[in-house]
Design a protein around this motif. Structure first.
Motif, mmCIF file in Angstrom:
data_model
loop_
_atom_site.group_PDB
_atom_site.id
_atom_site.type_symbol
_atom_site.label_atom_id
_atom_site.label_comp_id
_atom_site.label_asym_id
_atom_site.label_seq_id
_atom_site.Cartn_x
_atom_site.Cartn_y
_atom_site.Cartn_z
ATOM 1 N N HIS A 226 48.773 124.714 16.023
ATOM 2 C CA HIS A 226 48.576 123.623 16.702
ATOM 3 C C HIS A 226 48.858 123.609 18.006
ATOM 4 O O HIS A 226 48.689 122.783 18.858
ATOM 5 C CB HIS A 226 49.692 122.584 16.065
ATOM 6 C CG HIS A 226 51.026 122.993 16.612
ATOM 7 N ND1 HIS A 226 51.769 123.808 15.817
ATOM 8 C CD2 HIS A 226 51.793 122.488 17.595
ATOM 9 C CE1 HIS A 226 52.857 124.039 16.435
ATOM 10 N NE2 HIS A 226 53.132 123.304 17.361
ATOM 11 N N LEU A 227 48.972 124.933 18.415
ATOM 12 C CA LEU A 227 49.170 125.321 19.876
ATOM 13 C C LEU A 227 48.199 125.008 20.856
ATOM 14 O O LEU A 227 48.570 124.533 21.974
ATOM 15 C CB LEU A 227 49.701 126.747 20.161
ATOM 16 C CG LEU A 227 50.936 127.194 19.534
ATOM 17 C CD1 LEU A 227 51.323 128.655 19.571
ATOM 18 C CD2 LEU A 227 52.173 126.215 19.945
ATOM 19 N N TRP A 228 46.754 124.882 20.107
ATOM 20 C CA TRP A 228 45.594 124.619 21.280
ATOM 21 C C TRP A 228 45.643 123.022 21.513
ATOM 22 O O TRP A 228 44.967 122.696 22.556
ATOM 23 C CB TRP A 228 44.504 125.105 20.378
ATOM 24 C CG TRP A 228 44.109 124.138 19.022
ATOM 25 C CD1 TRP A 228 44.485 124.639 17.988
ATOM 26 C CD2 TRP A 228 43.466 123.164 19.142
ATOM 27 N NE1 TRP A 228 44.058 123.972 17.092
ATOM 28 C CE2 TRP A 228 43.254 123.004 17.743
ATOM 29 C CE3 TRP A 228 42.722 122.468 20.104
ATOM 30 C CZ2 TRP A 228 42.577 121.728 17.205
ATOM 31 C CZ3 TRP A 228 41.939 120.961 19.595
ATOM 32 C CH2 TRP A 228 41.929 120.881 18.164
ATOM 33 N N LEU A 229 46.374 122.352 20.562
ATOM 34 C CA LEU A 229 46.051 120.840 20.649
ATOM 35 C C LEU A 229 46.993 120.084 21.883
ATOM 36 O O LEU A 229 46.138 119.481 22.792
ATOM 37 C CB LEU A 229 46.261 120.209 19.425
ATOM 38 C CG LEU A 229 45.930 118.574 19.377
ATOM 39 C CD1 LEU A 229 44.659 118.450 19.359
ATOM 40 C CD2 LEU A 229 46.898 117.990 18.254
ATOM 41 N N PRO A 230 48.220 120.459 22.262
ATOM 42 C CA PRO A 230 48.741 119.825 23.181
ATOM 43 C C PRO A 230 48.414 120.426 24.661
ATOM 44 O O PRO A 230 48.044 119.621 25.503
ATOM 45 C CB PRO A 230 50.008 120.263 22.983
ATOM 46 C CG PRO A 230 50.438 120.509 21.393
ATOM 47 C CD PRO A 230 49.043 121.032 21.071
ATOM 48 N N LYS A 231 47.870 121.603 24.599
ATOM 49 C CA LYS A 231 47.176 122.065 25.892
ATOM 50 C C LYS A 231 45.829 121.645 26.218
ATOM 51 O O LYS A 231 45.881 121.019 27.284
ATOM 52 C CB LYS A 231 46.928 123.643 25.607
ATOM 53 C CG LYS A 231 48.213 124.534 25.880
ATOM 54 C CD LYS A 231 48.023 126.078 25.704
ATOM 55 C CE LYS A 231 49.217 126.760 26.097
ATOM 56 N NZ LYS A 231 49.631 126.721 27.448
ATOM 57 N N ALA A 232 45.023 121.265 25.102
ATOM 58 C CA ALA A 232 43.849 120.520 25.253
ATOM 59 C C ALA A 232 43.683 119.302 25.655
ATOM 60 O O ALA A 232 43.166 118.532 26.525
ATOM 61 C CB ALA A 232 42.691 120.719 24.139
ATOM 62 N N HIS A 233 44.952 118.367 25.155
ATOM 63 C CA HIS A 233 45.175 117.236 25.275
ATOM 64 C C HIS A 233 45.558 116.945 26.768
ATOM 65 O O HIS A 233 45.229 115.754 27.470
ATOM 66 C CB HIS A 233 46.057 116.529 24.368
ATOM 67 C CG HIS A 233 45.384 115.865 23.282
ATOM 68 N ND1 HIS A 233 44.517 114.945 22.961
ATOM 69 C CD2 HIS A 233 45.698 116.099 21.746
ATOM 70 C CE1 HIS A 233 44.127 114.740 21.923
ATOM 71 N NE2 HIS A 233 44.981 115.214 21.383
ATOM 72 N N VAL A 234 46.718 117.758 27.264
ATOM 73 C CA VAL A 234 47.192 117.624 28.516
ATOM 74 C C VAL A 234 46.196 117.933 29.559
ATOM 75 O O VAL A 234 46.092 116.939 30.754
ATOM 76 C CB VAL A 234 48.410 118.561 28.705
ATOM 77 C CG1 VAL A 234 48.893 118.448 30.065
ATOM 78 C CG2 VAL A 234 49.601 117.739 27.957
ATOM 79 N N GLU A 235 45.108 118.876 29.355
ATOM 80 C CA GLU A 235 44.360 119.019 30.775
ATOM 81 C C GLU A 235 42.955 118.298 30.326
ATOM 82 O O GLU A 235 42.214 118.336 31.396
ATOM 83 C CB GLU A 235 44.044 120.635 30.548
ATOM 84 C CG GLU A 235 45.383 121.483 30.619
ATOM 85 C CD GLU A 235 46.126 121.408 31.794
ATOM 86 O OE1 GLU A 235 45.285 120.877 32.894
ATOM 87 O OE2 GLU A 235 47.251 121.302 31.888
ATOM 88 N N ALA A 236 42.763 117.829 29.223
ATOM 89 C CA ALA A 236 41.541 116.891 29.143
ATOM 90 C C ALA A 236 41.317 115.885 30.051
ATOM 91 O O ALA A 236 42.593 115.033 29.979
ATOM 92 C CB ALA A 236 41.256 116.610 27.438
ATOM 93 N N PRO A 237 40.267 115.021 30.371
ATOM 94 C CA PRO A 237 40.251 113.682 30.924
ATOM 95 C C PRO A 237 40.463 112.792 29.579
ATOM 96 O O PRO A 237 40.374 113.089 28.675
ATOM 97 C CB PRO A 237 38.734 113.703 31.347
ATOM 98 C CG PRO A 237 38.088 114.889 30.705
ATOM 99 C CD PRO A 237 38.962 115.892 30.152
ATOM 100 N N VAL A 238 40.592 111.708 30.108
ATOM 101 C CA VAL A 238 40.742 110.678 29.023
ATOM 102 C C VAL A 238 39.539 110.495 28.150
ATOM 103 O O VAL A 238 40.070 110.275 26.749
ATOM 104 C CB VAL A 238 40.775 109.056 29.720
ATOM 105 C CG1 VAL A 238 39.602 108.911 30.383
ATOM 106 C CG2 VAL A 238 41.274 108.027 28.810
ATOM 107 N N ALA A 239 38.585 110.710 28.262
ATOM 108 C CA ALA A 239 37.376 110.655 27.488
ATOM 109 C C ALA A 239 37.791 111.808 26.459
ATOM 110 O O ALA A 239 37.467 111.901 25.312
ATOM 111 C CB ALA A 239 35.976 111.001 28.018
ATOM 112 N N GLY A 240 37.847 113.087 26.972
ATOM 113 C CA GLY A 240 38.411 114.201 25.962
ATOM 114 C C GLY A 240 39.562 114.009 25.012
ATOM 115 O O GLY A 240 39.705 114.510 23.962
ATOM 116 N N SER A 241 40.469 113.470 25.500
ATOM 117 C CA SER A 241 41.633 112.982 24.815
ATOM 118 C C SER A 241 41.399 112.057 23.763
ATOM 119 O O SER A 241 41.635 112.083 22.548
ATOM 120 C CB SER A 241 42.851 112.613 25.600
ATOM 121 O OG SER A 241 43.405 113.625 26.445
ATOM 122 N N MET A 242 40.662 111.146 24.148
ATOM 123 C CA MET A 242 40.274 110.012 23.037
ATOM 124 C C MET A 242 39.423 110.548 22.066
ATOM 125 O O MET A 242 39.801 110.240 20.680
ATOM 126 C CB MET A 242 39.606 108.885 23.698
ATOM 127 C CG MET A 242 40.524 108.050 24.775
ATOM 128 S SD MET A 242 39.498 106.827 25.582
ATOM 129 C CE MET A 242 38.979 105.718 24.397
#
Length: 450
Positions: A201-217
């Motif tokens: 799961h380590l990729w997920l928090p990093k991707a969420h934190v750095e992504a824009p709101v559209a990427g996180s959603m």
């Protein structure tokens, strides 16, 4: 399904006008709603594409989240930072998701599954917040690609031995040889990484934190569901092996979910906390899917839909706060109730939905999942109790720390919220809490698909 793909491609000709694309995306959702036909197992057949009840629900969720995601990204339009490219990437992602959820061939599903990675990576790298977005994008790319390459080899081997990769026709692997176990692990690993399972799961928090709101959603709302959908489709090829190895996945899902819930209690970044909570919820979904019972699979799909709406709404409201105070830290962004009182209600409504309080859709799904797991083994009650308790704990921690306390001294005035923002949050919350009134229809849908 080709008509929906052509309609989505047609939307790309309007990328010069943000408002038209917004309106047409909601029209697109309405057209998908009106296309429902529950009389047959598969409908909208053609060119290797088709939709059953499970695919239909996830396609509708994808179109709904993508429409809300474009509405939430007004900052891209106002700053004029490649707004046309932003819309093009999102519409290409919608096309990939339509193909993935409606593919009736395993190889076509694999290609579509991997294609969704490209626009997501472009969203993170192109419209992300911090310089660390490059590292986050590489994490996501290599975790997903390395885990899914064995799946491609497995599918090609199955085609070589069976001569078909059509879903529902491809015969299952019934032997318990070492090669069969290897193919099983190769096939399932690609989807548990995308889900994601604890330890991968380590990729997920990093991707969420750095992504824009559209990427996180879109990551939380739809792309994680690709992993669950893939598991449902692939497990029918390995019925006997999954029955023998189900205890491995259940142990990792429950114990990993409890550990990740404890990790949530030490998070200060609000987006990181919401991302880790997604891992905890998906651990329970993994357990329900692997038990392969009707209650388990049905509950897992209901939780996936509920979690998609809830976590997307939480990322959206966290971004609204970030745009005002310029920080995701809950130590700086605390005391929000003092200068954003109206938004406090939506924080509360989405937070209690995240902890599966009634009448949210998460409650319905978790009741089914817990019943399924307790029926599978009474020992699972210990881990389920810990998971449920800590889930409530970190949600209360997030709400209380963000809403109460003394607000950061440089913040003297702030807009409490705009009509557009309240509308977006309401469109997340309404289906999340009113779909539970149609539980009979939900059970009927998944009776048909199973």
């Amino acid at each position: 399904m080709l008509k929906f793909l052509f309609l989505n491609i047609l939307l790309m000709s309007f990328i010069s006008s943000w408002e038209i694309v917004q309106v047409l995306m909601f029209v697109f959702c309405f057209v998908i709603m009106m296309s429902w036909n529950g009389n047959f197992s598969f409908f909208n057949l053609g060119c290797g594409l088709g939709v059953d009840c499970l695919s239909y629900v996830l396609i509708l969720l994808s179109s709904w989240i993508l429409a809300l995601m474009i509405c939430s990204s007004q900052k891209v339009m106002k700053t004029g930072y490649f707004s046309g490219g932003f819309l093009s990437v999102n519409l290409f992602l919608m096309s990939a998701l339509l193909m993935a959820f409606s593919s009736m061939n395993y190889l076509l599903f694999y290609i579509s599954f991997e294609s969704s990675l490209i626009p997501t990576l472009i969203l993170i790298l192109g419209w992300g917040y911090q310089p660390e977005r490059i590292q986050a994008g590489i994490y996501m790319l290599f975790y997903t690609l390395l885990a899914s390459m064995p799946l491609l080899v497995c599918l090609l081997s199955l085609y070589n031995s069976n001569g078909s990769l059509t879903m529902g026709i491809t015969p299952g692997v019934l032997s318990d040889s070492f090669s069969s176990i290897l193919w099983y692990m190769s096939a399932v690993l690609a989807f548990v990484v995308k889900l994601p399972m604890y330890m991968f799961h380590l990729w997920l928090p990093k991707a969420h934190v750095e992504a824009p709101v559209a990427g996180s959603m879109i990551l939380a709302g739809v792309l994680l569901k690709l992993g669950g959908y893939g598991i449902i489709r692939i497990l029918c090829l390995f019925p006997s092996l999954n029955k023998k190895l189900v205890w491995v996945w259940v142990c990792i899902g429950l114990v990993g979910g409890a550990i990740v819930s404890l990790m949530c209690l030490r998070q200060v970044d609000v987006k990181s906390l919401i991302a880790y909570s997604s891992v905890a919820h998906m651990g329970l979904v993994l357990c329900g899917l692997m038990t392969s019972g009707w209650w388990g699979v049905n509950g897992a799909v209901v939780v996936m839909v509920g979690h998609g709406l809830c976590s997307s709404g939480l990322f959206c409201i966290a971004n609204m706060v970030y745009e005002r105070i310029g920080s995701r830290s809950m130590l700086i962004g605390k005391g929000l109730l003092s200068f954003m009182p109206s938004m406090g209600l939506w924080w509360f409504l989405l937070s209690i939905s995240n902890m599966a309080a009634p009448p949210s859709l998460n409650l319905l799904g978790e009741i089914q999942l817990i019943s399924s797991l307790v029926g599978w083994s009474n020992l699972s009650m210990i881990a389920i109790s810990a998971l449920s308790f800590f889930s409530a704990s970190y949600t209360v921690y997030m709400y209380s720390l963000s809403q109460h306390g003394v607000y950061y001294s440089p913040l003297f005035s702030c807009s409490s919220g705009k009509v557009r923002e309240y509308m977006i949050l309401m469109l997340h919350w309404l289906p999340l809490n009113f779909l539970i009134l149609k539980t009979g229809l939900i059970f009927y849908l998944f009776c048909l698909s199973s």
